[in-house]
Design a protein around this motif. Structure first.
Motif, short mmCIF file in Angstrom:
data_model
loop_
_atom_site.label_atom_id
_atom_site.label_comp_id
_atom_site.label_asym_id
_atom_site.label_seq_id
_atom_site.Cartn_x
_atom_site.Cartn_y
_atom_site.Cartn_z
N GLY A 120 -10.85 2.03 -7.78
CA GLY A 120 -10.52 0.69 -8.26
C GLY A 120 -9.32 0.08 -7.58
O GLY A 120 -8.90 0.50 -6.51
N PRO A 121 -8.75 -0.93 -8.20
CA PRO A 121 -7.67 -1.69 -7.57
C PRO A 121 -6.37 -0.91 -7.45
O PRO A 121 -5.42 -1.39 -6.87
N TRP A 122 -6.30 0.30 -8.00
CA TRP A 122 -5.06 1.06 -7.95
C TRP A 122 -4.87 1.76 -6.63
O TRP A 122 -3.79 2.24 -6.32
N THR A 123 -5.91 1.88 -5.82
CA THR A 123 -5.76 2.49 -4.51
C THR A 123 -5.17 1.43 -3.60
O THR A 123 -5.82 0.44 -3.30
N VAL A 124 -3.92 1.62 -3.17
CA VAL A 124 -3.23 0.60 -2.40
C VAL A 124 -2.52 1.22 -1.20
O VAL A 124 -2.29 2.41 -1.14
N SER A 125 -2.18 0.38 -0.29
CA SER A 125 -1.27 0.72 0.80
C SER A 125 -0.20 -0.35 0.78
O SER A 125 -0.50 -1.53 0.71
N GLN A 134 18.19 3.32 8.95
CA GLN A 134 17.08 3.04 8.06
C GLN A 134 16.27 4.32 7.84
O GLN A 134 15.92 5.00 8.78
N LEU A 135 16.01 4.61 6.58
CA LEU A 135 15.21 5.78 6.23
C LEU A 135 13.83 5.30 5.79
O LEU A 135 13.72 4.39 4.97
N GLY A 136 12.81 5.88 6.38
CA GLY A 136 11.44 5.61 5.96
C GLY A 136 10.94 6.78 5.15
O GLY A 136 10.99 7.93 5.62
N LEU A 137 10.49 6.53 3.94
CA LEU A 137 10.00 7.58 3.05
C LEU A 137 8.54 7.28 2.73
O LEU A 137 8.24 6.31 2.03
N SER A 138 7.65 8.10 3.28
CA SER A 138 6.21 7.94 3.00
C SER A 138 5.87 8.77 1.77
O SER A 138 6.11 9.98 1.74
N LEU A 139 5.33 8.11 0.78
CA LEU A 139 4.94 8.74 -0.48
C LEU A 139 3.47 8.42 -0.71
O LEU A 139 3.13 7.41 -1.33
N GLY A 140 2.59 9.25 -0.19
CA GLY A 140 1.17 8.95 -0.29
C GLY A 140 0.88 7.67 0.46
O GLY A 140 1.16 7.57 1.65
#
Length: 175
Positions: A103-108, A53-59
């Motif tokens: 606004g609502p675009w900041t997500v995790s 499994q590869l985990g790729l963190s993008l921001g």
């Protein structure tokens, strides 16, 4: 077995699944707006095994992938957006970035991409009188990135390429 018995058995299985998933939610899509250099990280676990499994963190988005073929396809899709990315500002000025990050675009989000996710890109030109600059929208499966500058595009493109390169070394027969 009669048709009604088959239906009832299927319905019972669906009810069991509903009970097991009680309280869980599914998100159908995620939108992320970015500007400037995006922090990225690639982690590979259980390389060369069926559990790879590869985990790729993008921001703020963590993407899990298993196969080289899927990752390479996504990487190529991002690469195909390069011509559109040339229309972006090289780096969005700091004073304009709060518009992108509010606004609502900041997500995790954590996303597991399986199969062969489609990659599409669209350039959205800046509209007179609006605060948003020209934006490149790149959609990978359920995740849509809106990139405000070439720095963000380059960061994410390089991360996808690094992920594909890492999985290429450990590609199995299925890839």
């Amino acid at each position: 077995m009669s048709t009604s018995q088959k239906t009832n058995t299927g319905q019972a299985q669906n009810n069991e699944r509903d009970e097991r998933n009680d309280g869980l939610s599914s998100v159908m899509s995620v939108g992320v707006r970015v500007a400037g250099r995006v922090p990225t990280r690639v982690d590979l676990r259980f390389a060369g095994t069926p559990e790879q499994q590869l985990g790729l963190s993008l921001g703020t988005v963590l993407v899990y992938l298993r196969t080289y073929l899927a990752t390479r396809t996504i990487s190529l899709g991002w690469g195909e957006a390069a011509a559109q990315a040339r229309s972006l500002s090289p780096v969005l000025p700091e004073r304009r970035r709060p518009v992108m990050m509010s606004g609502p675009w900041t997500v995790s989000a954590v996303v597991r991409l399986g199969g062969m996710p489609a990659v599409t890109s669209t350039l959205l030109p800046a509209q007179p009188g609006q605060a948003l600059p020209t934006v490149l929208r790149v959609q990978v499966g359920p995740v849509t990135w809106e990139l405000a500058d070439a720095a963000a595009y380059t960061s994410l493109l390089n991360a996808w390429r690094n992920a594909a390169d890492l999985l290429a070394v450990h590609a199995g027969e299925d890839d």
